[in-house]
Design a protein around this motif. Structure first.
Motif, PDB file in Angstrom:
ATOM      1  N   THR A   1      20.279  16.936  -2.971  1.00 56.35           N
ATOM      2  CA  THR A   1      21.772  17.160  -3.002  1.00 56.35           C
ATOM      3  C   THR A   1      22.621  16.890  -1.655  1.00 56.35           C
ATOM      4  O   THR A   1      23.480  16.545  -1.450  1.00 56.35           O
ATOM      5  CB  THR A   1      22.316  18.516  -3.425  1.00 56.35           C
ATOM      6  OG1 THR A   1      21.323  19.402  -2.852  1.00 56.35           O
ATOM      7  CG2 THR A   1      22.076  18.619  -4.961  1.00 56.35           C
ATOM      8  N   VAL A   2      21.498  16.780  -0.394  1.00 61.32           N
ATOM      9  CA  VAL A   2      21.875  16.827   0.833  1.00 61.32           C
ATOM     10  C   VAL A   2      22.119  15.064   0.839  1.00 61.32           C
ATOM     11  O   VAL A   2      21.124  14.411   0.703  1.00 61.32           O
ATOM     12  CB  VAL A   2      21.018  17.136   1.730  1.00 61.32           C
ATOM     13  CG1 VAL A   2      21.532  17.103   3.411  1.00 61.32           C
ATOM     14  CG2 VAL A   2      20.612  18.549   1.607  1.00 61.32           C
ATOM     15  N   ARG A   3      23.355  14.708   1.296  1.00 62.23           N
ATOM     16  CA  ARG A   3      23.803  13.331   1.667  1.00 62.23           C
ATOM     17  C   ARG A   3      23.243  12.842   2.858  1.00 62.23           C
ATOM     18  O   ARG A   3      23.413  13.274   3.873  1.00 62.23           O
ATOM     19  CB  ARG A   3      25.215  13.043   1.420  1.00 62.23           C
ATOM     20  CG  ARG A   3      25.679  12.591  -0.103  1.00 62.23           C
ATOM     21  CD  ARG A   3      27.021  12.234   0.153  1.00 62.23           C
ATOM     22  NE  ARG A   3      27.995  13.065   0.829  1.00 62.23           N
ATOM     23  CZ  ARG A   3      28.698  13.720   0.408  1.00 62.23           C
ATOM     24  NH1 ARG A   3      28.624  14.310  -0.778  1.00 62.23           N
ATOM     25  NH2 ARG A   3      29.608  14.553   1.222  1.00 62.23           N
ATOM     26  N   SER A   4      22.393  11.695   2.671  1.00 58.07           N
ATOM     27  CA  SER A   4      21.818  10.886   3.920  1.00 58.07           C
ATOM     28  C   SER A   4      22.673  10.033   4.429  1.00 58.07           C
ATOM     29  O   SER A   4      22.274   9.399   5.747  1.00 58.07           O
ATOM     30  CB  SER A   4      20.652  10.298   3.561  1.00 58.07           C
ATOM     31  OG  SER A   4      20.780   9.230   2.646  1.00 58.07           O
ATOM     32  N   TYR A   5      23.889  10.004   4.218  1.00 60.95           N
ATOM     33  CA  TYR A   5      24.842   8.796   4.513  1.00 60.95           C
ATOM     34  C   TYR A   5      26.236   9.463   4.688  1.00 60.95           C
ATOM     35  O   TYR A   5      26.528  10.546   4.462  1.00 60.95           O
ATOM     36  CB  TYR A   5      25.040   7.794   3.540  1.00 60.95           C
ATOM     37  CG  TYR A   5      25.309   8.161   2.164  1.00 60.95           C
ATOM     38  CD1 TYR A   5      26.763   8.258   1.837  1.00 60.95           C
ATOM     39  CD2 TYR A   5      24.463   8.539   1.325  1.00 60.95           C
ATOM     40  CE1 TYR A   5      27.083   8.730   0.599  1.00 60.95           C
ATOM     41  CE2 TYR A   5      24.695   8.928  -0.056  1.00 60.95           C
ATOM     42  CZ  TYR A   5      26.016   9.043  -0.268  1.00 60.95           C
ATOM     43  OH  TYR A   5      26.313   9.688  -1.587  1.00 60.95           O
ATOM     44  N   VAL A   6      26.892   8.932   5.626  1.00 58.39           N
ATOM     45  CA  VAL A   6      28.190   9.307   6.336  1.00 58.39           C
ATOM     46  C   VAL A   6      29.433   8.726   4.833  1.00 58.39           C
ATOM     47  O   VAL A   6      29.147   7.704   4.587  1.00 58.39           O
ATOM     48  CB  VAL A   6      28.679   8.674   7.447  1.00 58.39           C
ATOM     49  CG1 VAL A   6      29.974   9.188   7.971  1.00 58.39           C
ATOM     50  CG2 VAL A   6      27.555   8.630   8.469  1.00 58.39           C
ATOM     51  N   ARG A   7      30.138   9.565   4.669  1.00 49.86           N
ATOM     52  CA  ARG A   7      31.088   9.304   3.508  1.00 49.86           C
ATOM     53  C   ARG A   7      32.162   8.661   4.274  1.00 49.86           C
ATOM     54  O   ARG A   7      32.672   9.209   5.314  1.00 49.86           O
ATOM     55  CB  ARG A   7      31.538  10.641   2.834  1.00 49.86           C
ATOM     56  CG  ARG A   7      31.068  10.808   1.624  1.00 49.86           C
ATOM     57  CD  ARG A   7      32.076  11.623   0.645  1.00 49.86           C
ATOM     58  NE  ARG A   7      31.508  11.976  -0.810  1.00 49.86           N
ATOM     59  CZ  ARG A   7      31.099  11.122  -1.620  1.00 49.86           C
ATOM     60  NH1 ARG A   7      31.435  10.078  -1.403  1.00 49.86           N
ATOM     61  NH2 ARG A   7      30.603  11.781  -2.762  1.00 49.86           N
ATOM     62  N   ARG A   8      32.340   7.375   3.859  1.00 48.40           N
ATOM     63  CA  ARG A   8      33.500   6.679   4.560  1.00 48.40           C
ATOM     64  C   ARG A   8      34.493   6.227   3.745  1.00 48.40           C
ATOM     65  O   ARG A   8      33.970   5.826   2.714  1.00 48.40           O
ATOM     66  CB  ARG A   8      32.780   5.556   5.481  1.00 48.40           C
ATOM     67  CG  ARG A   8      32.302   5.807   6.700  1.00 48.40           C
ATOM     68  CD  ARG A   8      31.664   4.663   7.262  1.00 48.40           C
ATOM     69  NE  ARG A   8      30.253   4.498   6.537  1.00 48.40           N
ATOM     70  CZ  ARG A   8      29.347   3.690   7.089  1.00 48.40           C
ATOM     71  NH1 ARG A   8      29.505   3.378   8.234  1.00 48.40           N
ATOM     72  NH2 ARG A   8      28.295   3.404   6.259  1.00 48.40           N
ATOM     73  N   GLU A   9      35.693   6.182   3.908  1.00 42.59           N
ATOM     74  CA  GLU A   9      36.659   5.147   3.154  1.00 42.59           C
ATOM     75  C   GLU A   9      36.186   3.768   3.159  1.00 42.59           C
ATOM     76  O   GLU A   9      35.818   3.334   4.172  1.00 42.59           O
ATOM     77  CB  GLU A   9      38.166   5.452   3.990  1.00 42.59           C
ATOM     78  CG  GLU A   9      39.155   6.590   3.531  1.00 42.59           C
ATOM     79  CD  GLU A   9      39.227   6.494   2.115  1.00 42.59           C
ATOM     80  OE1 GLU A   9      39.664   5.515   1.252  1.00 42.59           O
ATOM     81  OE2 GLU A   9      38.809   7.518   1.501  1.00 42.59           O
TER      82      GLU A   9
END
Ligand SMILES: C[S@@+](CC[C@H](N)C(=O)[O-])C[C@H]1O[C@@H](n2cnc3c(N)ncnc32)[C@H](O)[C@@H]1O
Length: 221
Positions: free
Chosen positions: A8-16
């Motif tokens: 559940t931990v995201r390995s990426y940056v949430r970007r627009e």
């Protein structure tokens, strides 16, 4: 198949996802031919690529310049690229289409959602180049390379299949070695004979004076 969210931990940056018009056009135009979505049963690579050639998986290909270069150089190998970031997928698709590469398929997905659908013992190689380094200690848990993750992807490799990792962060390099050495059926081998195209992040890092660490491990059984 029962859907299994592995992490559940995201390995990426949430970007627009700010897509350029060329990237949007590439997504619209080329996803139908070169894109894959998360399937309902495990992938049948023979029917996807129309042949029995070896399959190389790349996780987090960014803009895909090195993936395209590699696929041009190795037409007898099938490549499956998975990248969450829309602009990168658009750029990659543009390169794939420009070169009319029949040996590449691309997914715009979180790899964690794709992993359960890759058959065990099916891949010749898994490559992860310059994964997000998450340099702050409190973010280390977001690093893609973790023991549980590497165990899971190792199941997907054929016997003698290869995991190829690269990073330009010394601290992440040390972490990678630590993780890889804890997997019983992986063995490090020499990188001397090995070459790969430079990636976009690698070139950017080099300009900042970063070093580069590559790790190649083989599945022993
Ligand atoms: C630092 S970039 C490196 C990109 C490329 N490999 C290069 O070297 O130029 C890491 C990439 O991994 C992607 N990524 C991270 N976690 C991912 C995941 N779980 N599924 C798919 N892509 C992911 C990010 O979106 C990002 O584009």
């Amino acid at each position: 198949m029962e859907e299994k969210k592995l992490r559940t931990v995201r390995s990426y940056v949430r970007r627009e996802s700010r897509l350029t018009s060329a990237q949007q056009r590439a997504l619209d135009e080329f996803m139908p031919q070169w894109g894959l979505t998360v399937p309902t049963t495990t992938f049948d690579f023979r029917s996807i690529y129309g042949n029995d050639n070896e399959v190389v998986l790349e996780i987090g290909f960014g803009p895909g310049t090195s993936l395209v270069e590699q696929a041009i150089a190795e037409p007898q190998t099938n490549f499956l690229g998975v990248e969450i970031h829309g602009p990168g997928v658009g750029s990659c698709l543009a390169g794939v289409a420009k070169n009319n590469l029949q040996n590449v398929r691309v997914m715009r997905e979180d790899f964690m959602d794709v992993l359960p659908y890759i058959p065990d013992n099916s891949l010749q190689k898994i490559q992860i180049f310059f994964p997000d380094p998450w340099p702050k200690k409190r973010h280390h848990k977001r690093r893609l390379i973790q023991v549980e993750f590497v165990v899971d992807i190792t199941y997907k490799l054929k016997s003698q299949g290869i995991i190829h990792l690269a990073t330009d962060w010394e601290n992440y390099a040390a972490h990678m070695v630590n993780v890889l050495n804890r997997i019983g059926n992986l063995q490090q081998f020499s990188t001397e004979r090995f070459s790969r195209p430079k990636t976009k992040f690698e070139i950017r890092g080099e300009k900042l004076g970063h070093g580069v660490w590559d790790f190649l491990y083989r599945k022993t059984e």
